[in-house]
Each structure stands twice: as structure tokens, then as C-alpha cells.
Design an enzyme around this catalytic site. Sequence first.
Site, PDB file in Angstrom:
ATOM      1  CB  THR A 187      -0.904  -0.010   1.258  1.00  0.00           C
ATOM      2  OG1 THR A 187      -1.641  -1.216   1.236  1.00  0.00           O
ATOM      3  CG2 THR A 187      -1.843   1.164   1.269  1.00  0.00           C
TER       4      THR A 187
ATOM      5  CE  LYS B 223       3.561   1.018  12.992  1.00  0.00           C
ATOM      6  NZ  LYS B 223       2.719   1.321  11.872  1.00  0.00           N
TER       7      LYS B 223
ATOM      8  CD  GLU C 257       7.325  13.677   9.646  1.00  0.00           C
ATOM      9  OE1 GLU C 257       8.216  14.501   9.800  1.00  0.00           O
ATOM     10  OE2 GLU C 257       6.441  13.475  10.504  1.00  0.00           O
TER      11      GLU C 257
ATOM     12  CD  GLU D 232      -3.412  -4.781   9.765  1.00  0.00           C
ATOM     13  OE1 GLU D 232      -3.420  -5.819   9.064  1.00  0.00           O
ATOM     14  OE2 GLU D 232      -2.864  -3.725   9.420  1.00  0.00           O
TER      15      GLU D 232
ATOM     16  CG  ASP E 291       0.561   1.080  15.862  1.00  0.00           C
ATOM     17  OD1 ASP E 291       1.413   0.869  14.987  1.00  0.00           O
ATOM     18  OD2 ASP E 291      -0.163   2.102  15.884  1.00  0.00           O
TER      19      ASP E 291
ATOM     20  CE  LYS F  49       1.686   4.376  14.684  1.00  0.00           C
ATOM     21  NZ  LYS F  49       0.251   4.236  14.412  1.00  0.00           N
TER      22      LYS F  49
HETATM   23  N1  HSE Z   1      -2.206   0.380  12.489  1.00  0.00           N
HETATM   24  C1  HSE Z   1      -1.999   1.791  12.603  1.00  0.00           C
HETATM   25  C2  HSE Z   1      -3.250   2.456  13.118  1.00  0.00           C
HETATM   26  C3  HSE Z   1      -1.630   2.470  11.321  1.00  0.00           C
HETATM   27  O1  HSE Z   1      -4.297   1.825  13.265  1.00  0.00           O
HETATM   28  O2  HSE Z   1      -3.183   3.648  13.376  1.00  0.00           O
HETATM   29  C4  HSE Z   1      -0.188   2.345  10.975  1.00  0.00           C
HETATM   30  O3  HSE Z   1       0.613   2.977  11.924  1.00  0.00           O
END
Ligand code: HSE
Length: 419
Positions: free
Chosen positions: A3, A92, A116, A177, A188, A192
Site C-alpha cells: 500500500t 515504528k 516521518e 487487521e 503500536d 510510536k
Molecule cells: N495500524 C496503525 C493504526 C496504522 O491503526 O493507526 C499504521 O501505523
Amino acid sequence: MGTVGTGVAKILLDTQGRHPLLQTLEIAKVGVRSRKPRRIDLPESLFTTDLASIVTDPDIDIIVEVIGGLEPARSLILQAIDHGKHVVTANKAVISRYGEEIYEAATAASVYVMIEAAVGGGIPVIAPLKQALSVNRLQAVMGIINGTTNYILTRMQNEGGDFEPILTDAQALGYAEADPTADVDGLDAADKIAILAALAFGGRIKRDDIYCEGIRNVSAADITYAETLGFVIKLLAIAKLPDSSDPDCIQVRVHPTLVPVSHPLSSVNGVNNAVLIEGDPIGQVMFYGPGAGEGPTASAVVSDLLSIAASLATGQNPDPLLTCSHSHMLSILPNSEVVTRLYVRLLVKDTSGVIGKLGTCFGQHNVSLESIVQIGIQDGLVELVVVTHEVREGAFQKALSEIRQFPEVKDIPSLLHVL
Ligand code: HSE
């Protein structure tokens, strides 16, 4: 060429109306998992499944890594650096865990590793932290940096629904997902915030030390009670400097949080992301926008390519505004020392003096209460919601463990943080 890779190629193949320096970039090779028809008009000869042949190719200056996952991404990034190539990555997970190894290699090889796209998708937040905002003394970086969980919580809020059925629907619609763990368990967002905190507070962070709680236990009932009290529940990632006299100790956490409806983060809905940064003398700045997707993430990747192209074109190499400027470790404040407001929901027997008993116990532990609300009575049990003032979390936990033992207390179904 998944993507994000496809989005990057689309920008590079159509530079009209964009920054003229983009015309100095040429796609030399494209790494793919398998050979199959592409959505993009590039000569078939550019495609290869041999990823090592790209990162070792002497004619290539910059590698874009948008594979995701830990391996082979980490090894390919390191191999690229060893071969003197600059790297642009959206990864990340790799940067938050192996940042030290990668940036030490990059410094030794005098190359850039640009990230970024790793946080906030299309929102420019890494470059501002490294440059424009870095003249401030930063006190806090916090935000909604996972779109999947924000989409689920927004739907729970709007529809009054529970987590599981909305997750299933979000998966069917492509908003979550098939394996939602990294998103719904907060991993995640923790990756970040580790990256944002390192940049904001100028030091390295041990990813495993970040307290991380996802949204699986957020219930429709708590969303409703929070709304009654003037809050919305959001998955916040928070990094703060609790004490400016000790700049090497920071608070970094990810958890569902009651956000006052008057707070700017409360109105960030759906898949959108937002990052709020507080500093001296700037005050508060908020970045808001699309946190994922082909176009937005590609925009961030290509902005890094542009920065590298500019540095190479001017010969100002390495540009200190693009390189990593810190190497020491920051320590993370233990949970028990964190000062925060808390929300707790209790089911207690409807007997005289029970609220007084709870209040006394909290008081004995220096936990000051902002409100106690009796939500309802059912079968001789009362549902109470308690919101504290700012308290030391360790003191609150001690009070709560005593309260759990009270014969009147039947259950404590939820405990959430309050901004
Ligand atoms: N899986 C992440 C989200 C997007 O749902 O924000 C990619 O960082």
C-alpha cells in the site's frame, strides 16, 4: 510495493505541481515479495524479489523500507546503512526497539535514517519535533496515534456498542487487521510514543519499560458513565516530563483515558490521529490528520526523501537537523510515582455508611476525591463511580487494595485514567 510503496511510487512518477527537487529522484529498483501484476506503471525490469540486491547496489543512494514487521526489515536497514545508503522507513516497531543499534550504525556511516512516516501517517510531526519545536523546552507530547482503536472507540461512543462486535465489524470493513493485537492492545501506540518521547526529551527509551494497556476492557457502560460526567474515552499515548529539574526521568504510558469534552483531543474521531505538544515558550500546539493509508503515509515518506535530496543537492552533509542528536538513556518513572487523576467504578452493598467508609479509606491514603456519583441500584447493590483529583498512583492502588477487602464491596469492574 504494498500500500505505502505504491503511494510513494505514484508521487515520484507524477511530480508536476510538487517540489521541484522531487525530479532529482529516480526509482532504481523495487523490492517485492512475489512477481505479480502491479497497480503502477513501472518497467518490469525494476522489480526484484532479491531484497539484498537492492540494499547492496552501489548505484543506489536511498532505500525506502515499507515492509513493516521486525525481520527482515531490521537486517535490511542495517545492511543498507553498512553499504553507505540513506534510509527512509515507516517502521515504528523496528525503530522503537532497535533505534540505538540503527542510529549508531547510521552515525558511523554518515547516513540519514528518516522516520516521518513511522508516527501519525501523513501528519508531519517528526520534522517539527527535530526542528521548529526543538527550540522549546518541551514538557509533554501526547495524542491519539492509533487510528484503529480510535475508530473502534468512536463507534462504541456513537452506537453505545460493546468492543467485541464492533471490532469484528471493523475487521470486515477493513478498518482493523485480521490480527488486531498490535493495535487494540496498545503496542503500536507504544512504539510510536517511544519515538515521539525520545525526540521530545532528547534521549533513548527502553521500549519494554513503557506501561501499555489497550482497549479490550473498555465497556459500553464506562463510555456512558464517562459521558454523563463530561468525558469521552480515548486511547492516549502520553509522554511527560514530570519534574523539569530532572530532565532524564520521564513518564511514558499508553492507556484508555477519560478526556474532558472541553479538551482538544476529545473531538478527534474515527481513524484520525492527533498529537498535542506542550513546550516553553510556545504553549500548546496540536497536529491533526490522517494517521494511515496509502496517500498520507506516502506523503510522509516522500517528505523524508525530499529532505535527503535537499541535503545531497546542497552538499550540506550530514545536516545536523536531520541526524539523531542524542545517545544517552532516559529513565521511565515507575507507575506508582505517576501523578494522575483516576476513575473507578465499584459495585457495593446498599448499606448505611458505605460511601463514608470509602471516602475515609481514600483520605487515609492522601487520595483526594473530586466526585462520587451513585449511578444506580439493582438487587441491593449500588453502582458507584469515583473520580479522584491528581493523586500518586501508588497511594491510590494501596487504598484500592484495602477497599477490595471491605465486605460491602462486591466488585470493582473498571479502573481508568483521567486526563
Ligand atoms: N495500524 C496503525 C493504526 C496504522 O491503526 O493507526 C499504521 O501505523
